[in-house]
Design a protein around this motif. Sequence first.
Motif, mmCIF file in Angstrom:
data_model
loop_
_atom_site.group_PDB
_atom_site.id
_atom_site.type_symbol
_atom_site.label_atom_id
_atom_site.label_comp_id
_atom_site.label_asym_id
_atom_site.label_seq_id
_atom_site.Cartn_x
_atom_site.Cartn_y
_atom_site.Cartn_z
ATOM 1 N N ASN A 1 52.129 52.728 42.382
ATOM 2 C CA ASN A 1 50.926 51.944 42.201
ATOM 3 C C ASN A 1 50.856 50.863 43.284
ATOM 4 O O ASN A 1 51.876 50.486 43.867
ATOM 5 N N VAL A 2 49.656 50.356 43.528
ATOM 6 C CA VAL A 2 49.468 49.349 44.572
ATOM 7 C C VAL A 2 48.647 48.194 44.009
ATOM 8 O O VAL A 2 47.576 48.403 43.412
ATOM 9 N N ALA B 1 42.794 55.210 41.650
ATOM 10 C CA ALA B 1 43.275 55.353 40.275
ATOM 11 C C ALA B 1 44.608 54.653 40.056
ATOM 12 O O ALA B 1 44.964 54.337 38.914
ATOM 13 N N GLN B 2 45.324 54.403 41.141
ATOM 14 C CA GLN B 2 46.634 53.748 41.041
ATOM 15 C C GLN B 2 46.630 52.410 41.774
ATOM 16 O O GLN B 2 47.660 51.997 42.302
ATOM 17 N N ALA B 3 45.490 51.736 41.759
ATOM 18 C CA ALA B 3 45.402 50.472 42.494
ATOM 19 C C ALA B 3 44.684 49.411 41.671
ATOM 20 O O ALA B 3 43.796 49.698 40.871
ATOM 21 N N GLY C 1 33.966 47.986 37.182
ATOM 22 C CA GLY C 1 35.039 48.853 37.660
ATOM 23 C C GLY C 1 36.380 48.507 37.046
ATOM 24 O O GLY C 1 36.507 47.604 36.213
ATOM 25 N N ASP C 2 37.398 49.240 37.488
ATOM 26 C CA ASP C 2 38.751 49.028 36.987
ATOM 27 C C ASP C 2 39.754 48.834 38.121
ATOM 28 O O ASP C 2 40.962 48.919 37.898
ATOM 29 N N VAL C 3 39.262 48.584 39.323
ATOM 30 C CA VAL C 3 40.155 48.388 40.467
ATOM 31 C C VAL C 3 40.171 46.919 40.886
ATOM 32 O O VAL C 3 41.228 46.303 40.994
#
Length: 384
Positions: A252-253, A277-279, A297-299
């Motif tokens: 993840n980042v 998706a992993q940030a 959003g979710d980022v």
Amino acid sequence: MRKPAFRLTAVAVIAVAGLVTAGCAGGTTGGGAATDSALASGDLTGLNFAFAIPTSAAEVYVNQADTFVKQAEELGATVTVYDNAGDAATMLSNADLMVAAAPDVIIEFPSVADATTRVGQKFTDAGIPCIAVNVPVEGCPLFNFDQPYLSGLGATAMAEQMATRGWDASNTTVVIGQASELGASVNIAATAFYAALSEKVPGMTKVSSDDIQPTTTVITPDQGLQGDLGLTIDSGYDATLTALQTIPKDRNVVIYTVSDDTTVGVLRALDNQGRTAQAMVSGYGGSTDALSNIRNGDVWVTEQMGFFAYWGEFLLSMAAATAAGADIPDLTSPPMVILEKDNVDTFFEPGTDTLTEMPELPDSSKYLYDTGILQKFGNIAGAE
């Protein structure tokens, strides 16, 4: 009273700045300072201000200048805007132009840190009161975030976001983005964020802010990187693409920046590489893009918020106090909070960037209430 964010066109400010940097237009000669009683009532009639922005290439600074000019004119003052164009030579040239124009107060938002001593000396030699914005200028009181304080709030919020997703040092790399041209006074926001986060995330190696130098790239292997993400969409995009090449795709980042334009570039790079998706990213400033992304959003999940778009009214209050000969503290700060999905509509009308009310000023900044200017806009707690 509800106050909308001003969105004047970039072209208008760039046109003014182009005239000024070419030496074709200056401000009206100073000397028209209002009386103390007029300042207490928020009347700036007769005052002339010079306002130098870092660069017209970044929308956030153009919007801030637009707001400052509009609000100043509403209160009777006149403003000339100067574009520092992101380089030291233009910043120094503009300093000469502002001194020649002899405004009542100069507001200097430096484009680069390494020219600030020379610029400050020009203002001191001319005997013109000045205010530095975001980056210290010798001889000028500073208006800026309390960077370590706000970064600590941001780290707490991000650590909670990470915990909710089960992210820790075993599966996540944290990237902090500095803007090298703005120097340590701004970039301490990034290093202080990392230091505070390292105290809160399970398994992270604890690192102090002082241990992260401007030239540091790898803070802790696998866990932390630092890059020069700059202040624009393009610089954020390019630097993030480079950083992502060094981070395994199964990690993840988390990415932290010191400018919302940069954060937009970061998002585009993550999308380009299929890694959204992993940030999670954290921005700085409270732009329209930030508010929209946090809501929808979710980022882009957290935002260091010092109500940057509304600094104009605080700078006007500070300039009025300066013109009146008030004792100005070394650091004056705006209200500061961390925006997340669950609180963004506390400060803005739902679904919009229309401000409802800012929280109160920090104690050291409450002298700004005394000018009567903040009461004119009716958008901050404590200004009754």
